[in-house]
Scaffold this motif. Structure first.
Motif, PDB file in Angstrom:
ATOM      1  N   MET A  60      50.521  40.915  67.418  1.00 55.94           N
ATOM      2  CA  MET A  60      50.596  40.826  68.882  1.00 55.94           C
ATOM      3  C   MET A  60      49.740  41.902  69.526  1.00 55.94           C
ATOM      4  O   MET A  60      49.560  42.978  68.979  1.00 55.94           O
ATOM      5  N   GLU A  61      49.201  41.565  70.713  1.00 53.03           N
ATOM      6  CA  GLU A  61      48.470  42.562  71.475  1.00 53.03           C
ATOM      7  C   GLU A  61      49.490  43.395  72.248  1.00 53.03           C
ATOM      8  O   GLU A  61      50.375  42.867  72.907  1.00 53.03           O
ATOM      9  N   TYR A  62      49.348  44.690  72.158  1.00 58.85           N
ATOM     10  CA  TYR A  62      50.258  45.605  72.854  1.00 58.85           C
ATOM     11  C   TYR A  62      49.522  46.311  73.979  1.00 58.85           C
ATOM     12  O   TYR A  62      48.304  46.468  73.935  1.00 58.85           O
ATOM     13  N   PRO A  81      54.616  44.719  74.106  1.00 61.49           N
ATOM     14  CA  PRO A  81      53.784  43.514  73.992  1.00 61.49           C
ATOM     15  C   PRO A  81      53.155  43.179  75.336  1.00 61.49           C
ATOM     16  O   PRO A  81      53.797  43.282  76.388  1.00 61.49           O
ATOM     17  N   GLY A  82      51.874  42.815  75.286  1.00 64.15           N
ATOM     18  CA  GLY A  82      51.145  42.509  76.515  1.00 64.15           C
ATOM     19  C   GLY A  82      51.820  41.442  77.346  1.00 64.15           C
ATOM     20  O   GLY A  82      51.868  41.534  78.573  1.00 64.15           O
ATOM     21  N   LYS A  83      52.375  40.416  76.700  1.00 57.74           N
ATOM     22  CA  LYS A  83      53.037  39.341  77.436  1.00 57.74           C
ATOM     23  C   LYS A  83      54.210  39.894  78.261  1.00 57.74           C
ATOM     24  O   LYS A  83      54.421  39.474  79.395  1.00 57.74           O
ATOM     25  N   VAL A  84      54.955  40.806  77.692  1.00 57.47           N
ATOM     26  CA  VAL A  84      56.092  41.393  78.412  1.00 57.47           C
ATOM     27  C   VAL A  84      55.589  42.235  79.571  1.00 57.47           C
ATOM     28  O   VAL A  84      56.062  42.106  80.710  1.00 57.47           O
ATOM     29  N   TYR A  85      54.608  43.087  79.309  1.00 57.67           N
ATOM     30  CA  TYR A  85      54.079  43.974  80.349  1.00 57.67           C
ATOM     31  C   TYR A  85      53.548  43.182  81.541  1.00 57.67           C
ATOM     32  O   TYR A  85      53.909  43.432  82.690  1.00 57.67           O
ATOM     33  N   TYR A  86      52.686  42.201  81.268  1.00 61.24           N
ATOM     34  CA  TYR A  86      52.064  41.454  82.360  1.00 61.24           C
ATOM     35  C   TYR A  86      53.074  40.590  83.107  1.00 61.24           C
ATOM     36  O   TYR A  86      52.991  40.449  84.334  1.00 61.24           O
ATOM     37  N   ALA A  87      54.044  40.024  82.390  1.00 63.70           N
ATOM     38  CA  ALA A  87      55.065  39.201  83.059  1.00 63.70           C
ATOM     39  C   ALA A  87      55.915  40.053  84.002  1.00 63.70           C
ATOM     40  O   ALA A  87      56.137  39.680  85.154  1.00 63.70           O
TER      41      ALA A  87
END
Length: 152
Positions: free
Chosen positions: A16-18, A72-78
């Motif tokens: 995953m991208e972090y 995780p990037g998905k968590v941060y951006y969301a």
């Protein structure tokens, strides 16, 4: 089998991208919501992530503070996008309130003036009625008028 499943999940996590960032700003400007966001980031924090993208608010290399997160990037951006949407809605409501407030103040002032003027008019009418003997003080105080009887 369990070891292989665990190995696959570790590979997924490592792939995953972090995003690395320091939470020096607040999402909601609300203590409870900000504590919740920090708890969310803490729960997915992974300082050992291999693929880390540093966000513009990243300003250092040591993960020593509670404000540093690698998530995780998905968590941060969301979470970031959700927070910005909430903030935009709050600003819109505050702007709308600022636009409406003068008309509310005007309506309250007009109602106050109306009630005040009605009170003045009622007071005048009461004084006129007393002067014309349409009503007596005993009518106002609730006392009964005793007929006059001369005392011997």
């Amino acid at each position: 089998m369990k070891t292989m499943e665990k190995g696959k999940s570790v590979q997924v996590v490592e792939a995953m991208e972090y995003v690395s960032f320091r939470m020096t700003w607040y999402f909601f400007h609300n203590d409870e919501l900000d504590r919740f966001v920090r708890s969310l980031f803490r729960s997915v924090h992974n300082p050992n992530a291999k693929s880390i993208r540093h966000e513009k608010d990243f300003n250092g290399s040591a993960l020593t503070s509670d404000d540093w997160f690698v998530v995780p990037g998905k968590v941060y951006y969301a979470v970031r996008d959700f927070a910005f949407n909430i903030r935009d809605k709050i600003k819109s409501l505050e702007q709308r309130e600022a636009e409406i407030q003068p008309s509310i103040d005007k309506a309250v002032r007009e109602q106050y003036d109306k009630i005040y003027n009605e009170g003045i008019e009622r007071g005048r009418n009461l004084l006129v009625s007393l002067a014309l003997d349409d009503i007596s003080m005993s009518d106002l105080t609730g006392q009964k008028k005793e007929p006059y009887t001369p005392q011997n």
